[in-house]
Motif scaffolding. Structure first.
Motif, PDB file in Angstrom:
ATOM      1  N   ALA A  23     100.986 -50.522  -1.149  1.00  7.54           N
ATOM      2  CA  ALA A  23     102.255 -50.533  -0.434  1.00  7.54           C
ATOM      3  C   ALA A  23     102.623 -51.931   0.025  1.00  7.54           C
ATOM      4  CB  ALA A  23     102.174 -49.605   0.786  1.00  7.54           C
ATOM      5  N   GLU A  24     101.711 -52.875  -0.091  1.00  4.59           N
ATOM      6  CA  GLU A  24     101.957 -54.246   0.331  1.00  4.59           C
ATOM      7  C   GLU A  24     101.980 -55.141  -0.896  1.00  4.59           C
ATOM      8  OE1 GLU A  24      99.835 -57.645   3.117  1.00  4.59           O
ATOM      9  OE2 GLU A  24      99.397 -55.530   3.434  1.00  4.59           O
ATOM     10  N   VAL A  25     103.086 -55.839  -1.098  1.00  2.00           N
ATOM     11  CA  VAL A  25     103.263 -56.673  -2.279  1.00  2.00           C
ATOM     12  C   VAL A  25     103.185 -58.135  -1.866  1.00  2.00           C
ATOM     13  CG1 VAL A  25     104.774 -57.264  -4.204  1.00  2.00           C
ATOM     14  CG2 VAL A  25     104.734 -54.925  -3.327  1.00  2.00           C
ATOM     15  N   SER A  26     102.315 -58.888  -2.508  1.00  2.00           N
ATOM     16  CA  SER A  26     102.180 -60.305  -2.203  1.00  2.00           C
ATOM     17  C   SER A  26     103.326 -61.082  -2.825  1.00  2.00           C
ATOM     18  CB  SER A  26     100.840 -60.834  -2.733  1.00  2.00           C
ATOM     19  OG  SER A  26     100.785 -62.247  -2.623  1.00  2.00           O
ATOM     20  N   PRO A  27     103.923 -62.041  -2.096  1.00  2.00           N
ATOM     21  CA  PRO A  27     105.002 -62.837  -2.686  1.00  2.00           C
ATOM     22  C   PRO A  27     104.510 -63.830  -3.734  1.00  2.00           C
ATOM     23  CG  PRO A  27     104.464 -63.635  -0.485  1.00  2.00           C
ATOM     24  CD  PRO A  27     103.687 -62.367  -0.681  1.00  2.00           C
ATOM     25  N   ILE A 112     117.860 -58.118 -17.313  1.00  2.00           N
ATOM     26  CA  ILE A 112     116.691 -57.455 -17.897  1.00  2.00           C
ATOM     27  C   ILE A 112     115.434 -57.762 -17.105  1.00  2.00           C
ATOM     28  CG2 ILE A 112     115.316 -57.202 -19.988  1.00  2.00           C
ATOM     29  CD1 ILE A 112     118.132 -56.021 -20.121  1.00  2.00           C
ATOM     30  N   GLN A 113     115.317 -58.991 -16.606  1.00  2.00           N
ATOM     31  CA  GLN A 113     114.143 -59.324 -15.794  1.00  2.00           C
ATOM     32  C   GLN A 113     114.135 -58.510 -14.501  1.00  2.00           C
ATOM     33  OE1 GLN A 113     111.692 -60.973 -16.792  1.00  2.00           O
ATOM     34  NE2 GLN A 113     112.395 -62.318 -18.419  1.00  2.00           N
ATOM     35  N   ASN A 114     115.306 -58.324 -13.900  1.00  2.00           N
ATOM     36  CA  ASN A 114     115.378 -57.508 -12.675  1.00  2.00           C
ATOM     37  C   ASN A 114     114.968 -56.065 -12.953  1.00  2.00           C
ATOM     38  OD1 ASN A 114     116.340 -59.760 -11.380  1.00  2.00           O
ATOM     39  ND2 ASN A 114     118.430 -59.032 -11.158  1.00  2.00           N
ATOM     40  N   TRP A 115     115.521 -55.502 -14.004  1.00  2.00           N
ATOM     41  CA  TRP A 115     115.227 -54.102 -14.318  1.00  2.00           C
ATOM     42  C   TRP A 115     113.815 -53.905 -14.843  1.00  2.00           C
ATOM     43  CZ3 TRP A 115     120.437 -52.368 -16.999  1.00  2.00           C
ATOM     44  CH2 TRP A 115     121.387 -52.135 -15.997  1.00  2.00           C
ATOM     45  N   SER A 116     113.199 -54.968 -15.348  1.00  2.00           N
ATOM     46  CA  SER A 116     111.819 -54.825 -15.829  1.00  2.00           C
ATOM     47  C   SER A 116     110.876 -54.449 -14.692  1.00  2.00           C
ATOM     48  CB  SER A 116     111.344 -56.124 -16.488  1.00  2.00           C
ATOM     49  OG  SER A 116     111.144 -57.156 -15.528  1.00  2.00           O
ATOM     50  N   GLY A 117     111.225 -54.822 -13.470  1.00  2.00           N
ATOM     51  CA  GLY A 117     110.391 -54.473 -12.324  1.00  2.00           C
ATOM     52  C   GLY A 117     110.430 -53.002 -11.966  1.00  2.00           C
ATOM     53  N   LEU A 118     111.364 -52.250 -12.584  1.00  2.00           N
ATOM     54  CA  LEU A 118     111.484 -50.819 -12.298  1.00  2.00           C
ATOM     55  C   LEU A 118     110.721 -49.963 -13.298  1.00  2.00           C
ATOM     56  CD1 LEU A 118     115.315 -50.733 -11.497  1.00  2.00           C
ATOM     57  CD2 LEU A 118     113.416 -51.017  -9.906  1.00  2.00           C
ATOM     58  N   GLY A 231     113.312 -55.773  -2.933  1.00  2.00           N
ATOM     59  CA  GLY A 231     113.421 -54.475  -3.584  1.00  2.00           C
ATOM     60  C   GLY A 231     112.085 -53.976  -4.090  1.00  2.00           C
ATOM     61  N   GLU A 232     111.279 -54.886  -4.636  1.00  2.00           N
ATOM     62  CA  GLU A 232     109.950 -54.505  -5.111  1.00  2.00           C
ATOM     63  C   GLU A 232     109.094 -53.993  -3.957  1.00  2.00           C
ATOM     64  OE1 GLU A 232     106.348 -56.503  -7.788  1.00  2.00           O
ATOM     65  OE2 GLU A 232     107.513 -57.724  -6.392  1.00  2.00           O
ATOM     66  N   SER A 233     109.137 -54.684  -2.818  1.00  2.00           N
ATOM     67  CA  SER A 233     108.371 -54.252  -1.650  1.00  2.00           C
ATOM     68  C   SER A 233     108.861 -52.903  -1.134  1.00  2.00           C
ATOM     69  CB  SER A 233     108.482 -55.307  -0.542  1.00  2.00           C
ATOM     70  OG  SER A 233     107.988 -56.564  -0.974  1.00  2.00           O
ATOM     71  N   PHE A 244     116.086 -44.912  -3.504  1.00  2.00           N
ATOM     72  CA  PHE A 244     115.818 -46.350  -3.471  1.00  2.00           C
ATOM     73  C   PHE A 244     115.695 -46.911  -4.886  1.00  2.00           C
ATOM     74  CE2 PHE A 244     114.160 -44.939   0.686  1.00  2.00           C
ATOM     75  CZ  PHE A 244     114.959 -45.721   1.502  1.00  2.00           C
ATOM     76  N   TYR A 245     115.163 -46.120  -5.783  1.00  2.00           N
ATOM     77  CA  TYR A 245     115.062 -46.540  -7.182  1.00  2.00           C
ATOM     78  C   TYR A 245     116.465 -46.753  -7.762  1.00  2.00           C
ATOM     79  CZ  TYR A 245     112.975 -46.745 -11.851  1.00  2.00           C
ATOM     80  OH  TYR A 245     112.560 -47.152 -13.091  1.00  2.00           O
ATOM     81  N   PHE A 246     117.380 -45.825  -7.480  1.00  2.00           N
ATOM     82  CA  PHE A 246     118.762 -45.952  -7.943  1.00  2.00           C
ATOM     83  C   PHE A 246     119.436 -47.158  -7.286  1.00  2.00           C
ATOM     84  CE2 PHE A 246     123.313 -44.869  -7.556  1.00  2.00           C
ATOM     85  CZ  PHE A 246     123.626 -44.769  -8.910  1.00  2.00           C
TER      86      PHE A 246
END
Length: 280
Positions: A23-27, A112-118, A231-233, A244-246
């Protein structure tokens, strides 16, 4: 065939719960390996892979361009037309031919790079340890390229280099200097004395404008990085629930649009002088 589909769906369903593993994402991006002493991070590899897949996908969708477009060609043409019609009035006709490839490249790459994180498994597959009965990932193998500030800084620097090239190629250094430091008042309207008195003010404004240009890479990179990393966090904190995914799907589209609009404004401020109007 049905067995392969079942196996694929089972694999995807296996990846989705892993989104809750950390649940914790490192920057900071995770270094995977190094080449001649230069670190190669997970976000860099993701960026390379996604870029190659994007090129291949567009090539396959469009194929050989024809007057009667295929569905793939029609989709690509619709996106290109949307970007063209949105940015042309801002950039101006004079510099648009040089600006369009940069604008399209930035838009599709960032989108595409943004959506690749989903995608399932991105940011949730890797090595780690157990914390309070939950697997905590410390070294993810896959990371969205735009969730790494190094990547967005590099993107912003390339963007500003392209801006400088287009401005100098389109209008030249003299016009750029005049637009930054020149006296914008009309001598016939304000008179000689007032026109001369305004010179120090426009010189100060020019210095302020130069400072604003120098900090553009910072503002462009921070805005993009902050939205994608945030958004990733958020998705990891909320377990990738649909609302949130949408929301992140929308944010992933809005951010490249904002990026290319800002780039268009930067070019248009120097090069767009109105239809038929040229700097002398």
């Amino acid at each position: 065939m049905a067995g392969k589909k079942t196996l694929l769906l089972s694999f995807l369903m296996l990846l989705i719960p892993l989104a809750n593993a950390s649940a914790e994402v490192s920057p900071a991006a995770n270094e995977l390996f190094n080449i001649f002493g230069l670190p190669v991070t997970n976000s860099m590899v993701t960026g390379w892979v996604v870029s190659i897949l994007l090129i291949i996908a567009i090539k396959l969708m469009v194929g050989r361009a024809s007057l009667v477009p295929s569905k793939g060609q029609a989709l690509v043409e619709a996106l290109v037309t949307f970007v063209r019609d949105t940015t042309l009035p801002i950039v101006g006709k004079k510099a648009f031919r040089m600006s369009l490839p940069v604008i399209l490249g930035l838009f599709f790459y960032i989108l595409i790079q943004n959506w690749s994180g989903l995608l399932p498994g991105v940011g949730s597959l890797g090595t780690g340890h157990m914390v309070d009965g939950h697997f905590h990932i410390t070294d993810p193998w896959i990371r969205p390229a735009n969730a790494d500030w190094n990547g967005t800084i590099a993107l912003a620097l390339v963007t500003m280099i392209a801006w400088l090239f287009i401005v100098l190629k389109s209008d030249g250094p003299v016009v750029l200097i005049k637009d930054l430091f020149g006296n914008k008042a009309d001598k016939k309207e304000v008179g000689n004395f007032m026109w001369m008195a305004l010179w120090p003010i426009f010189l100060i404004v020019g210095v302020i404008e130069v400072v604003s240009i120098l900090i553009r890479p910072l503002t462009l990179s921070v805005r993009l990085f902050g939205n994608i990393y945030g958004g990733e966090s958020l998705l990891h904190q909320t377990g990738f629930i649909f609302p949130f995914y949408f929301l992140e799907l929308i944010v992933g589209f809005v951010q490249p649009l904002v990026f290319i609009l800002l780039f268009s404004v930067y070019v248009g401020l120097i090069c767009n002088h109105g239809d038929g109007e040229e700097h002398h």
